[in-house]
Write a protein that holds these residues in place. Structure first.
Motif, PDB file in Angstrom:
ATOM      1  N   GLU A  81       0.815  -1.218   0.000  1.00  0.00           N
ATOM      2  CA  GLU A  81       0.000   0.000   0.000  1.00  0.00           C
ATOM      3  C   GLU A  81       0.847   1.266   0.000  1.00  0.00           C
ATOM      4  OE1 GLU A  81      -4.018  -0.555   2.362  1.00  0.00           O
ATOM      5  OE2 GLU A  81      -2.335  -1.358   3.505  1.00  0.00           O
ATOM      6  N   THR A  82       2.051   1.173   0.532  1.00  0.00           N
ATOM      7  CA  THR A  82       2.887   2.360   0.707  1.00  0.00           C
ATOM      8  C   THR A  82       3.322   2.991  -0.610  1.00  0.00           C
ATOM      9  OG1 THR A  82       4.698   0.787   1.025  1.00  0.00           O
ATOM     10  CG2 THR A  82       3.795   1.825   2.979  1.00  0.00           C
ATOM     11  N   TYR A  83       3.075   2.310  -1.726  1.00  0.00           N
ATOM     12  CA  TYR A  83       3.500   2.855  -3.022  1.00  0.00           C
ATOM     13  C   TYR A  83       2.321   3.138  -3.960  1.00  0.00           C
ATOM     14  CZ  TYR A  83       7.966   1.180  -1.286  1.00  0.00           C
ATOM     15  OH  TYR A  83       9.080   0.966  -0.511  1.00  0.00           O
ATOM     16  N   CYS A  84       1.099   3.121  -3.432  1.00  0.00           N
ATOM     17  CA  CYS A  84      -0.082   3.317  -4.283  1.00  0.00           C
ATOM     18  C   CYS A  84      -0.059   4.656  -5.001  1.00  0.00           C
ATOM     19  CB  CYS A  84      -1.357   3.209  -3.457  1.00  0.00           C
ATOM     20  SG  CYS A  84      -1.846   1.519  -3.059  1.00  0.00           S
ATOM     21  N   ARG A  85       0.554   5.645  -4.394  1.00  0.00           N
ATOM     22  CA  ARG A  85       0.574   6.973  -5.009  1.00  0.00           C
ATOM     23  C   ARG A  85       1.468   7.017  -6.243  1.00  0.00           C
ATOM     24  NH1 ARG A  85       2.682  12.390  -1.796  1.00  0.00           N
ATOM     25  NH2 ARG A  85       2.913  13.746  -3.604  1.00  0.00           N
ATOM     26  N   TRP A  86       2.431   6.091  -6.322  1.00  0.00           N
ATOM     27  CA  TRP A  86       3.434   6.160  -7.376  1.00  0.00           C
ATOM     28  C   TRP A  86       3.319   5.055  -8.424  1.00  0.00           C
ATOM     29  CZ3 TRP A  86       4.354   7.208  -2.266  1.00  0.00           C
ATOM     30  CH2 TRP A  86       4.820   8.492  -1.964  1.00  0.00           C
ATOM     31  N   PHE A  89      -7.676  -6.138  -1.322  1.00  0.00           N
ATOM     32  CA  PHE A  89      -6.967  -5.021  -1.946  1.00  0.00           C
ATOM     33  C   PHE A  89      -7.815  -4.406  -3.056  1.00  0.00           C
ATOM     34  CE2 PHE A  89      -3.936  -2.997  -4.799  1.00  0.00           C
ATOM     35  CZ  PHE A  89      -3.142  -2.287  -3.904  1.00  0.00           C
ATOM     36  N   ALA A  90      -8.438  -5.244  -3.866  1.00  0.00           N
ATOM     37  CA  ALA A  90      -9.288  -4.736  -4.942  1.00  0.00           C
ATOM     38  C   ALA A  90     -10.497  -3.995  -4.389  1.00  0.00           C
ATOM     39  CB  ALA A  90      -9.737  -5.883  -5.840  1.00  0.00           C
ATOM     40  N   ALA A  91     -11.034  -4.461  -3.256  1.00  0.00           N
ATOM     41  CA  ALA A  91     -12.189  -3.799  -2.666  1.00  0.00           C
ATOM     42  C   ALA A  91     -11.846  -2.387  -2.218  1.00  0.00           C
ATOM     43  CB  ALA A  91     -12.712  -4.617  -1.492  1.00  0.00           C
ATOM     44  N   VAL A  92     -10.602  -2.168  -1.800  1.00  0.00           N
ATOM     45  CA  VAL A  92     -10.184  -0.849  -1.323  1.00  0.00           C
ATOM     46  C   VAL A  92      -9.658   0.017  -2.461  1.00  0.00           C
ATOM     47  CG1 VAL A  92      -8.603   0.389   0.205  1.00  0.00           C
ATOM     48  CG2 VAL A  92      -9.661  -1.748   0.967  1.00  0.00           C
ATOM     49  N   TYR A  93      -8.822  -0.569  -3.338  1.00  0.00           N
ATOM     50  CA  TYR A  93      -8.088   0.220  -4.320  1.00  0.00           C
ATOM     51  C   TYR A  93      -8.520  -0.011  -5.761  1.00  0.00           C
ATOM     52  CZ  TYR A  93      -4.932   1.301  -0.483  1.00  0.00           C
ATOM     53  OH  TYR A  93      -4.401   1.737   0.699  1.00  0.00           O
ATOM     54  N   GLY A  94      -9.519  -0.847  -5.984  1.00  0.00           N
ATOM     55  CA  GLY A  94      -9.985  -1.084  -7.341  1.00  0.00           C
ATOM     56  C   GLY A  94     -10.373   0.203  -8.032  1.00  0.00           C
TER      57      GLY A  94
END
Length: 425
Positions: free
Chosen positions: A214-219, A237-242
């Motif tokens: 998760e620590t690299y989602c911005r990049w 993960f898909a439920a949160v960041y999909g």
């Protein structure tokens, strides 16, 4: 109109499938072009061993490339195939001369001042580099920017291990970070490194990494989900960041066709971009495997507003006999996984519409009853719903349903279907 990550190229949001290829242009180009033509959709290739050095050896000296690499990139792109080569984002080989003369001061050190050594399949002794050091930050930046630049013009770069390997406790005082562990690995290390890359990355280029930290989602514009191989795993993960960060592909080890279909079907309903197996492997089975991937890819591509840019919703409730199947996923030695033969999921588009998706891994039809309750998906109780079925061949007739209904569904052998549900008042 993208939300969350407007810097991610639209083509990356829309990519339906990835091929995993390795070697020189002579072994990569033609199979990828054939697979893209067979799918009738965009395709991306994750290209390993495009460099002259062996894999996991002599890092980070990826140049010179193999003969014809730049020309092969252009030919692939001219034929609708995006290209993403592999590099490693953590390691420097210790048995090359410039490790002692250049890299040693920038390597992570233990309490005795010795570099951490990691050994993989190549048997080489590889040192983990400290991401806060100017040398390592500039080294990774230079490699990425050279690859996406005019010399090679690749579409993106896969930077291995950043999202997967753990941080090392570094005790080298000369690096200027707090000794041992801490947030410096990110805040003074990989985050500024990735910031610098993005500041110079052309608008249509992207970067990805291994696994889904998760620590690299911005990049990171994409995460390789090759490790999603566990019993009873859920798409948290898909439920949160999909719809924000694209997750692509699974590892398809072994030769069990049922295992391959199970992974593909689960990837599909979890909203992942499919693939990460050789184009040759797919094209070698034109009876089952190739049509199965094409079917899922085409259906996913038709549902991009839901599965690429939308949000995951609660899986649909079904009633009926759904067989459980077991196959060897070959993740680590023998790796038996048991799951439902009928995979299902639900995705909501930004405008509030819903898509229910289903995939059958068996060689025989499956019939179940969909028990739909619109309240689960926040539809008003008095809403009338337009329900349109869709397969790889396109959409069928639309029927009107109340907000709560039961409906029998039959999926043919190896079948996949979606139902788009649009509230009307």
């Amino acid at each position: 109109d993208q939300e969350g990550r407007p810097d991610t190229p639209q083509w990356m949001h829309e990519m339906p499938m990835w091929a995993l290829m390795s070697g020189g242009p002579e072994s990569v180009v033609e199979p990828c072009i054939k697979l893209r033509e067979y799918l009738g959709l965009p395709l991306a290739v994750h290209w390993y061993n495009w460099h002259q050095i062996p894999f996991d050896n002599d890092y980070p000296h990826y140049f010179p490339v193999k003969e014809g690499f730049a020309e092969a990139v252009k030919r692939l792109q001219d034929n609708g195939v995006r290209v993403m080569p592999y590099i490693n984002g953590r390691l420097w080989d210790t048995d090359i001369e410039d490790f002692q003369t250049l890299a040693f001061p920038a390597a992570c050190k233990d309490e005795k001042g010795e570099p951490y050594i990691e050994v993989y399949g190549s048997g080489e002794k590889l040192a983990a580099m400290c991401p806060t050091t100017k040398l390592w930050q500039e080294t990774v930046q230079e490699i990425v920017l050279r690859l996406v630049g005019p010399e090679y013009n690749v579409d993106g770069v896969y930077i291995d291990q950043i999202g997967a390997a753990s941080a090392r406790l570094c005790f080298d005082r000369s690096h200027g970070h707090p000794l041992g562990g801490g947030s410096w690995w990110l805040t003074e290390g990989y985050w500024p490194m990735l910031d610098a890359i993005h500041a110079q990355l052309p608008a249509d280029k992207m970067i990805t990494t291994e696994c889904n930290a998760e620590t690299y989602c911005r990049w990171m514009d994409g995460y390789l989900g090759w490790h999603f191989q566990e019993q009873d795993q859920i798409p948290l993960f898909a439920a949160v960041y999909g719809g924000e960060v694209q997750t692509f592909s699974r590892a398809y080890h072994g030769k069990d066709g049922l295992a391959h279909r199970m992974k593909a079907a689960q990837s599909f309903v979890f909203g992942e971009q499919l693939g990460w197996l050789s184009a040759n492997t797919i094209l070698a089975d034109m009876d089952v495997l190739a049509p199965y991937f094409r079917r899922l890819c085409r259906l996913r591509y038709a549902l991009l507003p839901y599965m690429a840019d939308g949000e995951m919703a609660r899986p649909p409730a079904l009633q009926g006999d759904i067989p459980r199947v077991t196959a060897d996923w070959a993740w680590r030695d023998k790796w038996e996984i048991t799951d439902d033969a009928l995979q299902r999921g639900a995705w909501r588009s930004r405008d509030g519409n819903l898509a229910l998706v289903f995939a059958n891994v068996l060689d025989r039809p499956l019939t179940v009853t969909l028990k739909f309750d619109g309240a689960v998906y926040d539809f008003p109780e008095d809403a009338q719903l337009s329900l349109t079925s869709r397969t790889e061949d396109g959409s069928a007739d639309t029927v009107e349903k109340a907000c709560t209904f039961d409906m029998e569904i039959t999926l043919p052998a190896y079948g996949a279907i979606a139902y788009e549900i649009v509230p009307r008042g």
